[in-house]
Design a protein around this motif. Structure first.
Motif, mmCIF file in Angstrom:
data_model
loop_
_atom_site.group_PDB
_atom_site.id
_atom_site.type_symbol
_atom_site.label_atom_id
_atom_site.label_comp_id
_atom_site.label_asym_id
_atom_site.label_seq_id
_atom_site.Cartn_x
_atom_site.Cartn_y
_atom_site.Cartn_z
ATOM 1 N N VAL A 16 0.854 -1.191 0.000
ATOM 2 C CA VAL A 16 0.000 0.000 0.000
ATOM 3 C C VAL A 16 0.889 1.240 0.000
ATOM 4 C CG1 VAL A 16 -1.726 1.313 1.306
ATOM 5 C CG2 VAL A 16 -1.869 -1.195 1.193
ATOM 6 N N SER A 17 0.633 2.141 -0.932
ATOM 7 C CA SER A 17 1.432 3.359 -1.039
ATOM 8 C C SER A 17 1.051 4.350 0.054
ATOM 9 C CB SER A 17 1.206 4.007 -2.409
ATOM 10 O OG SER A 17 -0.132 4.476 -2.505
ATOM 11 N N HIS A 18 1.845 5.399 0.184
ATOM 12 C CA HIS A 18 1.559 6.446 1.175
ATOM 13 C C HIS A 18 0.193 7.070 0.898
ATOM 14 C CE1 HIS A 18 1.947 10.464 3.114
ATOM 15 N NE2 HIS A 18 2.528 9.742 4.048
ATOM 16 N N ALA A 19 -0.117 7.288 -0.368
ATOM 17 C CA ALA A 19 -1.419 7.878 -0.732
ATOM 18 C C ALA A 19 -2.558 6.910 -0.460
ATOM 19 C CB ALA A 19 -1.403 8.265 -2.207
ATOM 20 N N GLY A 20 -2.272 5.616 -0.434
ATOM 21 C CA GLY A 20 -3.312 4.618 -0.212
ATOM 22 C C GLY A 20 -3.638 4.377 1.245
ATOM 23 N N LYS A 21 -2.891 5.000 2.142
ATOM 24 C CA LYS A 21 -3.144 4.846 3.577
ATOM 25 C C LYS A 21 -4.292 5.770 3.981
ATOM 26 C CE LYS A 21 1.680 3.588 4.568
ATOM 27 N NZ LYS A 21 1.476 2.257 5.111
ATOM 28 N N LYS A 22 -5.431 5.194 4.307
ATOM 29 C CA LYS A 22 -6.665 5.973 4.493
ATOM 30 C C LYS A 22 -7.133 6.095 5.943
ATOM 31 C CE LYS A 22 -7.220 6.372 -0.013
ATOM 32 N NZ LYS A 22 -7.044 7.686 -0.690
ATOM 33 N N ILE A 23 -6.597 5.277 6.860
ATOM 34 C CA ILE A 23 -7.114 5.263 8.228
ATOM 35 C C ILE A 23 -6.357 6.282 9.082
ATOM 36 C CG2 ILE A 23 -7.523 3.863 10.287
ATOM 37 C CD1 ILE A 23 -7.585 1.405 8.532
ATOM 38 N N SER A 24 -7.082 7.221 9.665
ATOM 39 C CA SER A 24 -6.484 8.249 10.521
ATOM 40 C C SER A 24 -6.279 7.710 11.937
ATOM 41 C CB SER A 24 -7.403 9.465 10.577
ATOM 42 O OG SER A 24 -8.641 9.124 11.207
ATOM 43 N N SER A 25 -5.610 8.504 12.770
ATOM 44 C CA SER A 25 -5.424 8.122 14.179
ATOM 45 C C SER A 25 -6.767 7.899 14.848
ATOM 46 C CB SER A 25 -4.652 9.219 14.925
ATOM 47 O OG SER A 25 -3.378 9.409 14.376
ATOM 48 N N PHE A 26 -7.671 8.861 14.666
ATOM 49 C CA PHE A 26 -8.992 8.754 15.284
ATOM 50 C C PHE A 26 -9.753 7.562 14.709
ATOM 51 C CE2 PHE A 26 -13.541 9.912 15.514
ATOM 52 C CZ PHE A 26 -13.658 10.024 16.901
ATOM 53 N N GLY A 27 -9.614 7.359 13.410
ATOM 54 C CA GLY A 27 -10.306 6.250 12.767
ATOM 55 C C GLY A 27 -9.868 4.902 13.318
ATOM 56 N N PHE A 28 -8.555 4.750 13.566
ATOM 57 C CA PHE A 28 -8.059 3.485 14.111
ATOM 58 C C PHE A 28 -8.522 3.292 15.553
ATOM 59 C CE2 PHE A 28 -4.359 0.738 15.580
ATOM 60 C CZ PHE A 28 -4.847 -0.403 14.964
ATOM 61 N N MET A 29 -8.569 4.378 16.315
ATOM 62 C CA MET A 29 -9.073 4.287 17.689
ATOM 63 C C MET A 29 -10.538 3.860 17.697
ATOM 64 S SD MET A 29 -7.315 7.715 19.335
ATOM 65 C CE MET A 29 -7.905 7.428 21.012
ATOM 66 N N ILE A 30 -11.310 4.417 16.787
ATOM 67 C CA ILE A 30 -12.731 4.069 16.695
ATOM 68 C C ILE A 30 -12.893 2.603 16.291
ATOM 69 C CG2 ILE A 30 -14.811 4.466 15.329
ATOM 70 C CD1 ILE A 30 -14.360 6.535 17.502
ATOM 71 N N MET A 31 -12.051 2.127 15.366
ATOM 72 C CA MET A 31 -12.109 0.725 14.964
ATOM 73 C C MET A 31 -11.871 -0.188 16.161
ATOM 74 S SD MET A 31 -10.177 0.709 11.245
ATOM 75 C CE MET A 31 -10.215 -1.086 11.130
ATOM 76 N N TRP A 32 -10.966 0.197 17.038
ATOM 77 C CA TRP A 32 -10.660 -0.631 18.208
ATOM 78 C C TRP A 32 -11.835 -0.690 19.185
ATOM 79 C CZ3 TRP A 32 -8.244 -4.618 19.440
ATOM 80 C CH2 TRP A 32 -6.958 -4.902 19.005
ATOM 81 N N VAL A 33 -12.594 0.389 19.280
ATOM 82 C CA VAL A 33 -13.764 0.372 20.167
ATOM 83 C C VAL A 33 -14.699 -0.757 19.753
ATOM 84 C CG1 VAL A 33 -15.833 1.633 20.886
ATOM 85 C CG2 VAL A 33 -13.628 2.815 20.755
ATOM 86 N N GLY A 34 -14.894 -0.897 18.440
ATOM 87 C CA GLY A 34 -15.757 -1.961 17.947
ATOM 88 C C GLY A 34 -15.132 -3.331 18.076
ATOM 89 N N MET A 35 -13.829 -3.451 17.778
ATOM 90 C CA MET A 35 -13.176 -4.754 17.816
ATOM 91 C C MET A 35 -13.076 -5.317 19.226
ATOM 92 S SD MET A 35 -10.108 -4.759 14.977
ATOM 93 C CE MET A 35 -9.162 -3.387 15.626
ATOM 94 N N ALA A 36 -13.059 -4.446 20.232
ATOM 95 C CA ALA A 36 -12.835 -4.896 21.609
ATOM 96 C C ALA A 36 -14.024 -5.636 22.199
ATOM 97 C CB ALA A 36 -12.487 -3.697 22.493
ATOM 98 N N VAL A 37 -15.213 -5.465 21.627
ATOM 99 C CA VAL A 37 -16.417 -6.087 22.195
ATOM 100 C C VAL A 37 -16.560 -7.493 21.633
ATOM 101 C CG1 VAL A 37 -18.883 -5.810 22.646
ATOM 102 C CG2 VAL A 37 -17.456 -3.795 22.256
ATOM 103 N N VAL A 38 -15.982 -8.471 22.343
ATOM 104 C CA VAL A 38 -15.995 -9.854 21.878
ATOM 105 C C VAL A 38 -16.407 -10.786 23.009
ATOM 106 C CG1 VAL A 38 -14.316 -9.619 20.005
ATOM 107 C CG2 VAL A 38 -13.518 -9.928 22.334
#
Length: 494
Positions: A16-38
């Motif tokens: 994945v190129s630098h331009a192809g990196k789409k997930i921001s800091s906040f976006g990754f934190m938000i993703m973890w909120v969802g992934m943690a509920v298992v």
């Protein structure tokens, strides 16, 4: 170029190129909120309060989350730095053919977790429909819920991030409500959630119970610690940044801040659920503690949580792995549906009590791979990678007919050690796997099969985003095809 030569170059698996990196800091934190509920997190909390007070369960869970979050970030640098997915980088420590064996084990594990979480979410959907319309068909709910998740994941990483943006605030708000509802239920039965313990232990037994919680959390997330590059390759990071902490800031905020907070709170809900109704499954607890529209709202959170977890933590890694095994004929979206099929045919609703313990054992065994990846990437190659050869069937990672024997011996040794010391599987697997790989690779295997980035540790040649490089495999291939005919023509003239 022959079909065989194209096998390693599936478009979905290119860096994945630098331009192809789409997930921001906040976006990754938000993703973890969802992934943690298992479901496993609920189970860890429920088991913990059988021996320890809730306060100590929280401390143990948080320590485990911080520790595994650091491991996840460390391995995630492979994706941040080079834009590489897990199965592609695994060609370095296991070989261009050998990568498929540990990768498929991880892919099937992710697929089976997808099935379990989908079943968990489907029962919540069925509960909602039963309250609202007296509809009762959990299997139909399972099929519809599975298809919705598969389509969401097949649309790509941006669609996954957008869903996380929607789901995370709902999960946070309703999680607090669930805690309040269940703790109220416990008080009605005369049980203070901060004091009650089913069978209190002290001394050495309490210490053991504490560390079992720590390593249970670490063992569960060992699988994602191994294949986090499949996600981290999409995380935004600054070019020309040589400071490791600054380069991995977004990854750290997600894995060491957002995940421990969210995961620990889910452990708390599992603990309070057990205190309230002697069952760590919050769906069971909620059906006893609430009713009507309140129950519907609480169950909505369970649905969103399983959806968020599955698409990021299970379907993306599994789809990437299956695409790697199948080559160009199996695009990413096809890998997504293969994962969905694999997670359904095992019938998690019938194997529920067997499957979860089995997957936790497999997760511990996969911890050896985390040690091998760490040793290969940081200690031996020092973050430098001959990326072009990862896509070359005749390159340096072909080793012995496509297999790195050192990697397999180390995995077997680490896996056996983790299996027999199951309570401490992650750390045991990591140390034994990583340590044995270091000795075998450095003093045996890499003496037989020289590695360019180790023999010539040149940053400009073998680092990625740190030196501002995008690894463009297709462009390099086109240049090679242009140069070769020119060389042949010159030779004829001479």
């Amino acid at each position: 170029m022959s079909k065989k030569d194209r096998y390693l170059k599936s478009p979905d698996l290119l860096p994945v190129s630098h331009a192809g990196k789409k997930i921001s800091s906040f976006g990754f934190m938000i993703m973890w909120v969802g992934m943690a509920v298992v479901l496993a997190a609920f189970a860890i909390g429920g088991a913990g309060v059988q021996s320890l007070p809730l306060g100590w369960v929280i401390v143990a869970g948080f320590v485990g989350c911080i520790a595994i979050g650091l491991f996840i970030t460390v391995i995630g640098d492979i994706g941040i730095e080079h834009g590489l997915s897990f199965p592609v980088y695994m060609r370095a420590p296991f070989g261009t053919v050998g990568t498929h064996i540990p990768s498929v084990v991880r892919g099937l594990t992710a697929s089976f977790w997808f099935g379990i979480n989908t079943f968990f979410g489907a029962t919540a959907i069925n509960g909602i429909l039963f309250v609202l319309f007296s509809f009762d068909n959990w299997f139909l709910c399972f099929i519809i819920f599975a298809i919705a998740q598969l389509l969401n994941t097949a649309l790509g990483i941006k669609a996954i991030e957008r869903f996380a943006d929607l789901a995370a605030p709902i999960i946070i708000i309703i999680s607090i409500w669930i805690y309040s509802t269940l703790s109220g239920r416990a008080l009605e039965q005369g049980r203070d959630v901060w004091v009650w313990v089913e069978t209190p232990v002290t001394g050495v037994a309490a210490t053991t119970a504490f560390f079992i919680i720590v390593f249970s959390v670490m063992g569960f997330w060992a699988t994602l610690a191994a294949d986090i590059p499949s996600i981290s390759r999409f995380i935004k990071a600054p070019k020309y940044e040589r400071n490791w902490l600054k380069r991995n800031k977004s990854s750290l905020l997600g894995s060491v801040v957002a995940m421990p907070l969210a995961q620990t709170f889910i452990i708390v809900i599992g603990a309070v659920s057990y205190i309230a109704v002697s069952d760590y499954d919050p769906i069971v607890a909620l059906q006893e503690a609430a009713g009507g529209i309140v129950l519907v709202i609480l169950l909505v959170m369970i649905v969103f949580a399983q959806w968020s977890t599955n698409i990021a933590a299970n379907l993306v890694p599994a789809a990437t792995i299956f695409s790697n095994v199948g080559g160009p004929k199996v695009p990413y979206w096809a890998g997504v549906f293969m994962a969905g099929i694999a997670g359904t045919v095992v019938q998690p609703w019938n194997l529920f009590d067997i499957l979860i313990p089995l997957l936790l054992i497999v997760g511990g065994i996969l911890s050896a791979i985390v040690g091998i990846l760490f040793t290969d990437y940081y200690i031996l190659r020092k973050r430098r990678v001959n990326v072009h050869d990862l896509y070359n069937v005749k390159g340096q990672y072909r080793y012995l007919n496509g297999f790195n024997v050192a990697g397999f011996i180390a995995w077997i040794l680490g896996g056996i050690a983790a299996y027999f010391l199951a309570n401490y599987s992650f750390i045991v697997g990591f140390i034994v796997g990583g340590g044995s790989y270091y000795l075998l690779a450095k003093y045996w295997w890499f003496n037989k099969y020289k590695q360019s980035e180790i023999e010539d540790p040149d940053d400009e040649k073998y680092l990625g985003i740190t030196v501002g490089r995008d690894w463009d495999i297709e462009e390099a291939e086109q240049k090679e095809q242009t140069i070769l005919p020119n060389i042949s023509s010159t030779e004829k003239n001479v």
